[in-house]
Enzyme design. Structure first.
Site, PDB file in Angstrom:
ATOM      1  N   HIS A 177      41.760  36.929  32.620  1.00 59.61           N
ATOM      2  CA  HIS A 177      42.449  35.693  32.963  1.00 59.61           C
ATOM      3  C   HIS A 177      43.893  35.765  32.478  1.00 59.61           C
ATOM      4  O   HIS A 177      44.403  36.871  32.238  1.00 59.61           O
ATOM      5  CB  HIS A 177      41.689  34.484  32.396  1.00 59.61           C
ATOM      6  CG  HIS A 177      41.458  34.565  30.923  1.00 59.61           C
ATOM      7  ND1 HIS A 177      41.690  33.520  30.069  1.00 59.61           N
ATOM      8  CD2 HIS A 177      41.025  35.574  30.138  1.00 59.61           C
ATOM      9  CE1 HIS A 177      41.401  33.885  28.833  1.00 59.61           C
ATOM     10  NE2 HIS A 177      40.991  35.112  28.856  1.00 59.61           N
ATOM     11  N   ALA A 178      44.551  34.649  32.386  1.00 61.32           N
ATOM     12  CA  ALA A 178      46.005  34.653  32.219  1.00 61.32           C
ATOM     13  C   ALA A 178      46.481  35.406  30.975  1.00 61.32           C
ATOM     14  O   ALA A 178      47.379  36.246  31.053  1.00 61.32           O
ATOM     15  CB  ALA A 178      46.527  33.218  32.205  1.00 61.32           C
TER      16      ALA A 178
END
Lengths: 86, 130
Positions: free
Chosen positions: A16-17
Site C-alpha cells: 500500500h502507500a
C-alpha cells in the site's frame, strides 16, 4: 549485456502507500532499473502509484526484478524493504 | 550532507483537505520533504487565498524548487495569479490532487530534481488506481 537479478518475496503486508514510497526510495539509490511483478502485471519501482495499482495484498508473492550494473544490490535492497513492509 | 529537496504546496478550497493530504504525504514520503498546505480562506471558509498560497510557496522552497498541486477550478486560477507575480521557478502541475501529490512527494523524497518531480505528478493523470 547488463547483469540482472530476481528475488521472490512473500509480502508480510499489502503493498500500500507507505511501502510503495519506501520501495521508490530504496530503488532510487541504484543505477539498475527495478520492477516489481505481481499476478502477471509489472510496475516500475520509480512509481509509487503503479506499485500501489498492482493490488498486491498481504501474503501474496511478488518478484523484484532488477537490470543494470548494480542489479544484485538493487534487487536485494528493494526486497528487504518489501519483507519489512507493515 | 544535507541535500535540498523539492517542496510541495497543496492548494485546496478546504483547509482540512489540504492538511489531510499533507498528513498522508508525511507517511508516504517521509517528513524530510517540506509539504505546505494552503487551503481555505483567511476566515476559514471554503475558498482559496492568494496570500496563503504565496506564503506556502515561500515556506516550501528550500533551494530545490517547488511543485504546486491545486484541487479544482479557482484553486488553479488563484495559484496562476500568484505565480504570475513571483519570479519564475515554482511549477503548477496539471494532475489529480491526491495521486499527483503522492507521486510528487515520493519522488521528492529520493532527491529528484524539480523537472522529475513535476513529471511524476503529471504522469499521475494517466495512472489507473487498480
Amino acid at each position: 549485456m547488463n547483469p540482472s537479478s530476481e528475488i521472490t518475496v512473500v509480502l508480510p503486508a499489502a503493498l500500500h502507500a507507505r511501502p510503495a514510497g519506501a520501495v521508490v526510495r530504496a530503488a532510487a539509490g541504484f543505477e539498475a532499473s527495478v520492477e516489481v511483478r505481481h499476478d502477471g502485471r509489472t510496475a516500475s519501482a520509480r512509481s509509487a502509484l503503479r506499485l500501489m495499482s498492482l493490488g498486491a495484498g498481504a501474503g501474496s508473492t511478488v518478484v523484484v526484478a532488477a537490470a543494470g550494473v548494480d542489479a544484485d544490490d538493487a534487487a536485494a535492497a528493494v526486497a528487504a524493504v518489501l519483507r519489512e513492509a507493515s | 550532507m544535507d541535500m535540498a529537496l523539492v517542496g510541495i504546496v497543496l492548494v485546496s478550497h478546504s483547509g482540512k483537505l489540504a492538511e489531510g493530504v499533507r498528513d498522508l504525504l508525511r507517511q508516504v514520503a517521509t517528513e524530510e520533504v517540506r509539504v505546505e498546505p494552503a487551503g481555505g480562506t483567511a476566515s476559514g471558509e471554503l475558498g482559496t487565498d492568494a496570500a496563503a498560497i504565496e506564503a506556502a510557496i515561500g515556506r516550501a522552497d528550500t533551494g530545490a524548487g517547488v511543485v504546486v498541486l491545486a484541487d479544482l477550478g479557482s484553486a488553479v486560477l488563484t495559484t496562476r495569479a500568484v505565480l504570475a507575480d513571483l519570479a519564475a521557478g515554482p511549477v503548477l502541475v496539471d494532475a489529480p490532487f491526491v495521486e499527483g501529490a503522492v507521486a510528487a512527494a515520493v519522488l521528492a523524497s529520493t532527491g529528484a530534481d524539480l523537472a522529475t518531480v513535476a513529471d511524476a505528478a503529471r504522469e499521475a493523470r494517466d495512472e489507473p488506481k487498480f
